[in-house]
Design a protein around this motif. Structure first.
Motif, PDB file in Angstrom:
ATOM      1  N   ILE A   1     -21.649 -12.213 -38.041  1.00 23.20           N
ATOM      2  CA  ILE A   1     -20.701 -13.087 -37.365  1.00 23.20           C
ATOM      3  C   ILE A   1     -19.501 -13.266 -38.287  1.00 23.20           C
ATOM      4  CG2 ILE A   1     -20.385 -15.319 -36.253  1.00 23.20           C
ATOM      5  CD1 ILE A   1     -23.469 -15.531 -36.213  1.00 23.20           C
ATOM      6  N   SER A   2     -18.341 -13.001 -37.752  1.00 25.57           N
ATOM      7  CA  SER A   2     -17.159 -13.046 -38.583  1.00 25.57           C
ATOM      8  C   SER A   2     -15.970 -13.510 -37.748  1.00 25.57           C
ATOM      9  CB  SER A   2     -16.932 -11.655 -39.178  1.00 25.57           C
ATOM     10  OG  SER A   2     -15.983 -11.706 -40.199  1.00 25.57           O
ATOM     11  N   GLY A   3     -14.810 -13.465 -38.331  1.00 21.56           N
ATOM     12  CA  GLY A   3     -13.605 -13.858 -37.601  1.00 21.56           C
ATOM     13  C   GLY A   3     -12.967 -15.100 -38.166  1.00 21.56           C
ATOM     14  N   GLU A   4     -11.721 -15.306 -37.783  1.00 14.21           N
ATOM     15  CA  GLU A   4     -10.990 -16.457 -38.308  1.00 14.21           C
ATOM     16  C   GLU A   4     -11.646 -17.753 -37.858  1.00 14.21           C
ATOM     17  OE1 GLU A   4      -8.315 -14.470 -35.774  1.00 14.21           O
ATOM     18  OE2 GLU A   4      -9.882 -13.380 -36.811  1.00 14.21           O
ATOM     19  N   GLY A   5     -12.278 -17.705 -36.697  1.00 15.97           N
ATOM     20  CA  GLY A   5     -12.925 -18.891 -36.151  1.00 15.97           C
ATOM     21  C   GLY A   5     -14.036 -19.422 -37.042  1.00 15.97           C
ATOM     22  N   LEU A   6     -14.437 -18.638 -38.017  1.00 14.16           N
ATOM     23  CA  LEU A   6     -15.509 -19.061 -38.902  1.00 14.16           C
ATOM     24  C   LEU A   6     -15.106 -20.242 -39.778  1.00 14.16           C
ATOM     25  CD1 LEU A   6     -17.734 -17.267 -38.238  1.00 14.16           C
ATOM     26  CD2 LEU A   6     -17.693 -16.318 -40.524  1.00 14.16           C
ATOM     27  N   ALA A   7     -13.806 -20.547 -39.778  1.00 18.67           N
ATOM     28  CA  ALA A   7     -13.363 -21.733 -40.509  1.00 18.67           C
ATOM     29  C   ALA A   7     -14.112 -22.957 -39.996  1.00 18.67           C
ATOM     30  CB  ALA A   7     -11.854 -21.912 -40.330  1.00 18.67           C
ATOM     31  N   ALA A   8     -14.534 -22.858 -38.737  1.00 15.99           N
ATOM     32  CA  ALA A   8     -15.243 -23.991 -38.142  1.00 15.99           C
ATOM     33  C   ALA A   8     -16.744 -23.817 -38.216  1.00 15.99           C
ATOM     34  CB  ALA A   8     -14.801 -24.134 -36.685  1.00 15.99           C
ATOM     35  N   TYR A   9     -17.170 -22.895 -39.072  1.00 15.65           N
ATOM     36  CA  TYR A   9     -18.584 -22.525 -39.028  1.00 15.65           C
ATOM     37  C   TYR A   9     -19.511 -23.712 -39.225  1.00 15.65           C
ATOM     38  CZ  TYR A   9     -22.778 -19.782 -39.355  1.00 15.65           C
ATOM     39  OH  TYR A   9     -24.016 -19.265 -39.117  1.00 15.65           O
ATOM     40  N   ASP A  10     -19.144 -24.600 -40.136  1.00 13.97           N
ATOM     41  CA  ASP A  10     -20.011 -25.748 -40.379  1.00 13.97           C
ATOM     42  C   ASP A  10     -20.180 -26.586 -39.113  1.00 13.97           C
ATOM     43  OD1 ASP A  10     -17.190 -26.170 -40.800  1.00 13.97           O
ATOM     44  OD2 ASP A  10     -17.699 -28.234 -41.341  1.00 13.97           O
ATOM     45  N   LEU A  11     -19.207 -26.476 -38.212  1.00 18.30           N
ATOM     46  CA  LEU A  11     -19.256 -27.298 -37.000  1.00 18.30           C
ATOM     47  C   LEU A  11     -20.156 -26.724 -35.925  1.00 18.30           C
ATOM     48  CD1 LEU A  11     -15.470 -28.181 -36.724  1.00 18.30           C
ATOM     49  CD2 LEU A  11     -17.328 -29.736 -37.358  1.00 18.30           C
ATOM     50  N   PHE A  12     -20.410 -25.418 -35.999  1.00 19.68           N
ATOM     51  CA  PHE A  12     -21.248 -24.878 -34.918  1.00 19.68           C
ATOM     52  C   PHE A  12     -22.368 -23.944 -35.380  1.00 19.68           C
ATOM     53  CE2 PHE A  12     -17.204 -22.218 -33.890  1.00 19.68           C
ATOM     54  CZ  PHE A  12     -17.499 -21.264 -34.845  1.00 19.68           C
ATOM     55  N   ALA A  13     -22.569 -23.842 -36.682  1.00 18.12           N
ATOM     56  CA  ALA A  13     -23.602 -22.937 -37.186  1.00 18.12           C
ATOM     57  C   ALA A  13     -24.957 -23.238 -36.552  1.00 18.12           C
ATOM     58  CB  ALA A  13     -23.704 -23.060 -38.698  1.00 18.12           C
ATOM     59  N   GLU A  14     -25.277 -24.518 -36.549  1.00 22.73           N
ATOM     60  CA  GLU A  14     -26.590 -24.905 -36.051  1.00 22.73           C
ATOM     61  C   GLU A  14     -26.753 -24.537 -34.575  1.00 22.73           C
ATOM     62  OE1 GLU A  14     -28.815 -29.115 -35.645  1.00 22.73           O
ATOM     63  OE2 GLU A  14     -27.213 -28.993 -37.154  1.00 22.73           O
ATOM     64  N   GLN A  15     -25.682 -24.816 -33.800  1.00 23.78           N
ATOM     65  CA  GLN A  15     -25.752 -24.516 -32.368  1.00 23.78           C
ATOM     66  C   GLN A  15     -25.869 -23.013 -32.128  1.00 23.78           C
ATOM     67  OE1 GLN A  15     -23.712 -26.705 -33.702  1.00 23.78           O
ATOM     68  NE2 GLN A  15     -24.299 -28.630 -32.702  1.00 23.78           N
ATOM     69  N   ILE A  16     -25.161 -22.230 -32.935  1.00 25.60           N
ATOM     70  CA  ILE A  16     -25.267 -20.782 -32.759  1.00 25.60           C
ATOM     71  C   ILE A  16     -26.715 -20.357 -32.934  1.00 25.60           C
ATOM     72  CG2 ILE A  16     -24.710 -18.544 -33.794  1.00 25.60           C
ATOM     73  CD1 ILE A  16     -21.934 -19.489 -34.341  1.00 25.60           C
ATOM     74  N   ARG A  17     -27.295 -20.800 -34.023  1.00 25.42           N
ATOM     75  CA  ARG A  17     -28.666 -20.397 -34.301  1.00 25.42           C
ATOM     76  C   ARG A  17     -29.641 -20.901 -33.247  1.00 25.42           C
ATOM     77  NH1 ARG A  17     -29.349 -17.744 -39.029  1.00 25.42           N
ATOM     78  NH2 ARG A  17     -27.347 -17.769 -40.090  1.00 25.42           N
ATOM     79  N   ASP A  18     -29.474 -22.152 -32.870  1.00 22.64           N
ATOM     80  CA  ASP A  18     -30.404 -22.707 -31.879  1.00 22.64           C
ATOM     81  C   ASP A  18     -30.289 -21.976 -30.556  1.00 22.64           C
ATOM     82  OD1 ASP A  18     -31.209 -24.420 -33.787  1.00 22.64           O
ATOM     83  OD2 ASP A  18     -30.285 -26.225 -32.932  1.00 22.64           O
ATOM     84  N   ALA A  19     -29.049 -21.780 -30.109  1.00 24.44           N
ATOM     85  CA  ALA A  19     -28.871 -21.106 -28.817  1.00 24.44           C
ATOM     86  C   ALA A  19     -29.369 -19.674 -28.903  1.00 24.44           C
ATOM     87  CB  ALA A  19     -27.401 -21.131 -28.408  1.00 24.44           C
ATOM     88  N   PHE A  20     -29.140 -19.049 -30.043  1.00 16.08           N
ATOM     89  CA  PHE A  20     -29.621 -17.676 -30.199  1.00 16.08           C
ATOM     90  C   PHE A  20     -31.137 -17.636 -30.092  1.00 16.08           C
ATOM     91  CE2 PHE A  20     -31.490 -14.417 -32.902  1.00 16.08           C
ATOM     92  CZ  PHE A  20     -30.982 -13.284 -32.298  1.00 16.08           C
ATOM     93  N   THR A  21     -31.780 -18.507 -30.839  1.00 15.91           N
ATOM     94  CA  THR A  21     -33.240 -18.513 -30.840  1.00 15.91           C
ATOM     95  C   THR A  21     -33.787 -18.807 -29.447  1.00 15.91           C
ATOM     96  OG1 THR A  21     -33.085 -19.364 -33.071  1.00 15.91           O
ATOM     97  CG2 THR A  21     -35.238 -19.451 -32.034  1.00 15.91           C
ATOM     98  N   ALA A  22     -33.110 -19.712 -28.755  1.00 17.01           N
ATOM     99  CA  ALA A  22     -33.604 -20.088 -27.437  1.00 17.01           C
ATOM    100  C   ALA A  22     -33.405 -18.955 -26.424  1.00 17.01           C
ATOM    101  CB  ALA A  22     -32.891 -21.347 -26.949  1.00 17.01           C
ATOM    102  N   THR A  23     -32.411 -18.142 -26.628  1.00 21.36           N
ATOM    103  CA  THR A  23     -32.051 -17.158 -25.608  1.00 21.36           C
ATOM    104  C   THR A  23     -32.540 -15.746 -25.948  1.00 21.36           C
ATOM    105  OG1 THR A  23     -30.009 -18.456 -25.478  1.00 21.36           O
ATOM    106  CG2 THR A  23     -30.135 -16.508 -24.099  1.00 21.36           C
ATOM    107  N   ALA A  24     -32.867 -15.499 -27.204  1.00 18.07           N
ATOM    108  CA  ALA A  24     -33.330 -14.163 -27.577  1.00 18.07           C
ATOM    109  C   ALA A  24     -34.783 -14.013 -27.165  1.00 18.07           C
ATOM    110  CB  ALA A  24     -33.174 -13.948 -29.072  1.00 18.07           C
ATOM    111  N   PHE A  25     -35.098 -12.847 -26.612  1.00 17.86           N
ATOM    112  CA  PHE A  25     -36.448 -12.641 -26.111  1.00 17.86           C
ATOM    113  C   PHE A  25     -37.322 -11.931 -27.114  1.00 17.86           C
ATOM    114  CE2 PHE A  25     -37.542 -13.910 -21.893  1.00 17.86           C
ATOM    115  CZ  PHE A  25     -36.374 -14.570 -21.565  1.00 17.86           C
ATOM    116  N   GLY A  26     -38.539 -12.414 -27.241  1.00 20.90           N
ATOM    117  CA  GLY A  26     -39.531 -11.726 -28.056  1.00 20.90           C
ATOM    118  C   GLY A  26     -38.992 -11.325 -29.406  1.00 20.90           C
ATOM    119  N   SER A  27     -39.234 -10.096 -29.763  1.00 18.28           N
ATOM    120  CA  SER A  27     -38.875  -9.628 -31.089  1.00 18.28           C
ATOM    121  C   SER A  27     -37.382  -9.573 -31.322  1.00 18.28           C
ATOM    122  CB  SER A  27     -39.463  -8.244 -31.344  1.00 18.28           C
ATOM    123  OG  SER A  27     -40.865  -8.314 -31.292  1.00 18.28           O
ATOM    124  N   ALA A  28     -36.600  -9.639 -30.266  1.00 25.06           N
ATOM    125  CA  ALA A  28     -35.149  -9.623 -30.465  1.00 25.06           C
ATOM    126  C   ALA A  28     -34.736 -10.816 -31.322  1.00 25.06           C
ATOM    127  CB  ALA A  28     -34.417  -9.643 -29.130  1.00 25.06           C
TER     128      ALA A  28
END
Lengths: 390, 390
Positions: free
Chosen positions: A331-358
């Motif tokens: 994950i990269s990009g200029e938007g990462l300046a806000a990473y502390d603001l959404f890191a947790e949500q990214i991970r949580d949403a990823f975990t919730a939406t990724a299937f099985g071994s993905a």
DNA sequence: GTCGCTTATTTTCCACTGTCAATGAAAGAA
DNA sequence: TTCTTTCATTGACAGTGGAAAATAAGCGAC
């Protein structure tokens, strides 16, 4: 008019030699035996391929730093001599062009940028020529040749043809940029999509080293995605791939400039975040730094907007992971300046939406200073040089 | 115990020979000159590679059907002798196993199926053994050997290891199916995910022939997706790829068994469509054929459900096309029985959601009789035989 | 200090692949 | 009949990369 001939030809005429060089380039100093193991070749093949590369100066033997295995003869390390050659990388945006001069290891030596007065190809070419001229002047000081120039542009780019098929920001259609730029700069030119260029840089010099399947997701003005599958950057049959910004997150969500509602872009694009923060806080906000400042200052509404953005990004990444099963998403990009603001949500949403071994897919973040885009372009130029034959 | 040795070894020991054989296999009868052109090799190489393949009986020269070029010497056609060898393909579902006996060209010669009393690996293995025994008996009548057995299972399958990592329908985890099946059947066994197996069949024998980037989307009980990128079937780093059923279409949509709302599956899965039709029409509906009948009878509510499903599928396909830029998407699956009910919506939603050149991607449909799944498994067995070395 | 052990690197063949160029084949056209 | 054209085959050959043997260079035991 034929494109300018390359001043030098890379002395690796076999696939094995290319592979060996790339292995050393990506995996830092290695012993010949290590190279052989990593590349799946015999030690003899490595010795033979390395010799002409050393003679030509692209590889050097690290005399000082020997590695002592626990047992047996000490090994000598081979590494790429970054200083052997220089490359130019240029990123063209709608209103500026950024250029970097890098060495063969893609380390930035000089960075420059110019405003872009107008977007007509002719004017852009002129600015490009000026920027390259400046960088070439700088390059003179290093006493080594500049062997190529890579140009990165957002939009649909046909790398093989060297043409920009369609660039929304530049409002270009079917511009044979590689040919034009080769004529004005006198350098061999590679042209590629900006996110793919960044992906090339990650694959050879970054967090994608050694992986055969990974994705790069960039968060900024737009949301982009570069893919590497089977060890190769995905270009798509129609020079378009990695379009991830308009995945639907919520069809009842905010309207997107694409005409639909609830696209990832509408949640996580820089401008969209800023607009949303402005709306919610009732403050007129003109740029994303202000929105960021408000959120960092603890404004709950603003923080919520970033949290939603993170959730959307996490879902977008999960979609990619579910579809392709990459080993890693960068994950990269200029938007990462806000990473502390959404890191947790990214991970949580990823975990919730990724299937099985993905879900085992590894998420890593990489800060992305803006010149990094230009460095990506330089990486494509380096690749073009090293693999000129193919 | 080592897996059974292959009765025969395919006499193509070089990449070029493999490639030449596959070219003939996929592109029907060809002249040697054509093979050379398509494979990018010299005519000499083709002559040399073809000879041992003809001697071993895998290729034959079509003496009767010569092609007359407009000018010059008539060419003789080379084609694969389908009757030279047989393969078995098996698809295991939660309650039945389907098997087919195919020839080397993957044409189905015999099809059989057995109910599956329980799902324990041991019981399934016993049924599998019985089915294979029956098919082997049938094979005796052809007088040619059966050279391999492919097994297709839904879920996470590690093809290289030959293990089923996780199968929700069978409730299996980490079952070394290839090894077990090889022991009970005495045949070389390949195991793969069902949608990937279908994708292999399309790549070598179907609508994916000659394409380096395409996708197969199956519509039925679940929504599946098989991907070919850079000419190779995508397996994913964690043996999971092509998970498309839980792309969000509308987060306020109907609940999905995965726990979220508005997934593609919730709109377009067989059972979900049937349930929805039942709800809307107020008729108790137990299977999708009834729902289909209602819609075909013109019930507006039922038709609407199918229209919504088509829209969702079209969006899902567009997501794939935007991300990967395939040349073609092959839509298949049992759900295609309802194709007339949602074809238009699929196309419209695809066109509306595909970005830029991704919309140039070609959508084709392929009917999918159920034995086709087993045929896909046979295709993986054929591939395993032809590429045994790699 | 020398010997034996281990691992790294180089050298020396060598099998093998696929291309090149020349040749032969088999039409139709002049 | 001869020429042209395309297909197919053959034999020579230039590279490639591997295997095995030789060489290099430390370490520890004696």
């Amino acid at each position: 008019m034929p494109p300018p001939l390359r001043a030098e030809v890379f002395p690796a005429h076999t696939p094995a030699a290319s592979q060996i060089f790339t292995t050393v380039l990506s995996h830092g100093p290695l012993t010949r035996a290590d190279v052989a193991r990593r590349a799946g070749l015999s030690a003899a093949a490595v010795t033979k391929a390395v010799r002409p590369l050393i003679e030509a100066g692209y590889l050097v033997e690290d005399a000082d730093a020997e590695t002592r295995p626990l047992l047996g003869r000490p090994a000598s390390l081979v590494r790429v001599d970054g200083g052997r050659a220089l490359f130019i990388g240029v990123k063209i945006t709608g209103d500026e062009i950024f250029g970097v001069l890098t060495d063969l290891c893609c380390r930035i030596r000089v960075a420059r940028h110019l405003p872009l007065p107008t977007r007509a190809p002719k004017a852009v070419l002129a600015s490009l020529a000026e920027l390259v001229r400046e960088l070439l002047t700088e390059a003179d000081g290093f006493g080594v040749p500049v062997l190529g120039c890579g140009i990165a542009v957002a939009g649909e780019v046909d790398r093989a043809q060297g043409t920009v098929r369609y660039s929304p920001f530049l409002e270009w259609r079917d511009v044979p940029l590689a040919e034009l730029a080769a004529m004005t700069t006198g350098l061999p030119v590679t042209v590629d999509n900006d996110v793919r260029a960044l992906t090339v840089a990650e694959q050879w010099f970054g967090a994608g080293v050694g992986l055969s399947d990974f994705a790069v997701v960039t968060v900024g003005a737009g949301i982009g995605c570069g893919l590497v599958v089977h060890g190769r950057v995905v270009a798509g049959a129609h020079s378009v791939a990695g379009e991830i910004g308009h995945i639907t997150i919520d069809s009842a969500g905010p309207p997107c400039h694409c005409g639909r509602r609830g696209c990832l872009q509408a949640y996580a694009g820089d401008a969209e975040i800023a607009a949303r923060v402005g709306e919610i806080t009732g403050t007129p906000i003109t740029d994303s730094a202000e929105a960021l400042a408000l959120a960092h200052a603890g404004h709950p509404g603003a923080r919520e907007v970033y949290a939603r953005a993170g959730e959307a990004i996490g879902r977008g990444i999960a979609t990619v992971a579910n579809l392709l099963g990459p080993e890693r998403v960068i994950i990269s990009g200029e938007g990462l300046a806000a990473y502390d603001l959404f890191a947790e949500q990214i991970r949580d949403a990823f975990t919730a939406t990724a299937f099985g071994s993905a879900a085992h897919c590894d998420l890593v973040t990489r800060p992305l200073p803006f010149e990094e885009w230009a460095r990506g372009a330089a990486a494509t130029a380096i690749r073009g040089f090293v693999r000129a034959d193919r």
